[in-house]
Design an enzyme around this catalytic site. Sequence first.
Site, PDB file in Angstrom:
ATOM      1  N   SER A 272       3.564  -2.059  10.190  1.00 25.31           N
ATOM      2  CA  SER A 272       5.024  -2.146  10.325  1.00 25.31           C
ATOM      3  C   SER A 272       5.572  -3.533  10.003  1.00 25.31           C
ATOM      4  CB  SER A 272       5.469  -1.685  11.719  1.00 25.31           C
ATOM      5  OG  SER A 272       5.132  -0.316  11.909  1.00 25.31           O
TER       6      SER A 272
ATOM      7  N   HIS B  99      -9.464   1.228   5.206  1.00 23.77           N
ATOM      8  CA  HIS B  99      -8.144   1.418   5.832  1.00 23.77           C
ATOM      9  C   HIS B  99      -8.296   2.403   6.992  1.00 23.77           C
ATOM     10  CE1 HIS B  99      -4.030   2.720   6.459  1.00 23.77           C
ATOM     11  NE2 HIS B  99      -3.662   1.591   5.894  1.00 23.77           N
TER      12      HIS B  99
ATOM     13  N   GLU C  50      -5.157  -4.800  10.763  1.00 25.53           N
ATOM     14  CA  GLU C  50      -4.083  -3.823  10.938  1.00 25.53           C
ATOM     15  C   GLU C  50      -4.302  -3.043  12.230  1.00 25.53           C
ATOM     16  OE1 GLU C  50      -2.199  -2.548   6.959  1.00 25.53           O
ATOM     17  OE2 GLU C  50      -4.053  -1.438   7.165  1.00 25.53           O
TER      18      GLU C  50
ATOM     19  N   GLU D  81      -6.660   4.839   7.932  1.00 31.03           N
ATOM     20  CA  GLU D  81      -6.501   6.261   7.593  1.00 31.03           C
ATOM     21  C   GLU D  81      -7.779   6.817   6.961  1.00 31.03           C
ATOM     22  OE1 GLU D  81      -2.819   5.713   5.462  1.00 31.03           O
ATOM     23  OE2 GLU D  81      -1.902   5.140   7.370  1.00 31.03           O
TER      24      GLU D  81
ATOM     25  N   ASN E 249       0.864  -1.184   0.000  1.00 30.03           N
ATOM     26  CA  ASN E 249       0.000   0.000   0.000  1.00 30.03           C
ATOM     27  C   ASN E 249       0.900   1.235   0.000  1.00 30.03           C
ATOM     28  OD1 ASN E 249      -1.797   2.077   0.533  1.00 30.03           O
ATOM     29  ND2 ASN E 249      -2.179   1.465   2.661  1.00 30.03           N
TER      30      ASN E 249
ATOM     31  N   GLY F 253       2.694   2.410  10.530  1.00 27.74           N
ATOM     32  CA  GLY F 253       3.623   3.511  10.308  1.00 27.74           C
ATOM     33  C   GLY F 253       4.381   3.932  11.557  1.00 27.74           C
TER      34      GLY F 253
ATOM     35  N   LYS G   5       0.062   4.263  -0.226  1.00 23.04           N
ATOM     36  CA  LYS G   5      -0.557   5.475   0.344  1.00 23.04           C
ATOM     37  C   LYS G   5      -0.299   6.655  -0.613  1.00 23.04           C
ATOM     38  CE  LYS G   5       0.045   3.343   4.791  1.00 23.04           C
ATOM     39  NZ  LYS G   5       0.029   3.470   6.231  1.00 23.04           N
TER      40      LYS G   5
HETATM   41  P1  PGA Z   1       2.964   0.335   7.503  1.00 25.52           P
HETATM   42  O1  PGA Z   1       1.494   0.559   6.905  1.00 25.52           O
HETATM   43  O2  PGA Z   1       3.476  -0.958   6.947  1.00 25.52           O
HETATM   44  O3  PGA Z   1       3.758   1.513   7.024  1.00 25.52           O
HETATM   45  O4  PGA Z   1       2.817   0.286   8.987  1.00 25.52           O
HETATM   46  C1  PGA Z   1       0.603  -0.515   6.736  1.00 25.52           C
HETATM   47  C2  PGA Z   1      -0.706  -0.006   6.180  1.00 25.52           C
HETATM   48  O5  PGA Z   1      -1.157   1.072   6.592  1.00 25.52           O
HETATM   49  O6  PGA Z   1      -1.331  -0.663   5.328  1.00 25.52           O
END
Ligand code: PGA
Length: 249
Positions: free
Chosen positions: A211, A94, A166, A96, A9, A172, A11
């Site tokens: 992560s 997601h 997640e 976000e 992803n 992140g 983003k």
């Molecule tokens: P990350 O993000 O691997 O940077 O923690 C995962 C995601 O939001 O899908």
Amino acid sequence: MPTPLIAGNWKMNGSRQLVDEFGRAFRDAALPDGVSVALMVPFPYLEAAARAFEGGPLALGAQTLSDRPSGAFTGEVGGEMLRDCGVRMVLVGHSERRTLFGEDDAAVLARVRAALGVGLTPVLCLGESLEERDAGRTEAVVLGQLEAVLDGLDAAQRAALVIAYEPVWAIGTGRTATPDQAQAVHGAIRARLTRYDAELAAAMQVLYGGSMKADNAAELLAQPDIDGGLVGGASLKIDDFLAICQSAG
Ligand code: PGA
């Protein structure tokens, strides 16, 4: 056993050049048998990515879609358009989108339906915040998000989903769930799916995200109910993402 899927992803990151570099690198890469790989790129790069990924293993994904088919919805992108650009799967819900853009369970269900309606595979994202985990509410939150969607679908629609767990506190932050923490929630998701249908539960790909990196992917992916990964930051670096894909074999 569901086949493993590693989905990146990006983003709001990446570039046209990076799309081309990924396309080339993955076309030449030796991936383990039976591992599926996908990359969710930003809308403006979809067409370039469809070309760059052609003939290679990377399936093309998008990061969200409108809940409407088409019309006067300035700035929105509909599922049919995504299909038209070669997209096969799309993230829905997601964290976000849920926290920064106000998508609640009803909005997530509407988008899942919109994706299914045009033959896209929705990757339904679920996850608890740190406050919710600390309050002992992880399973209630995650299973609540799951049921809010599953209850609005029929059996065939449910079978067309991919699920991604997640934990919001791991996204992140560099703070990954331990394999045990992740497995506990994945096991609870699988058990809840069994209430709908045992076959559905056995076949569902349930990905872990938050992560995931080259150096922790193998032990996460070794857990019995973790069928793949949804990778943010580490999916922007070819070597890291390739290493994660290799460890899914
Ligand atoms: P990350 O993000 O691997 O940077 O923690 C995962 C995601 O939001 O899908």
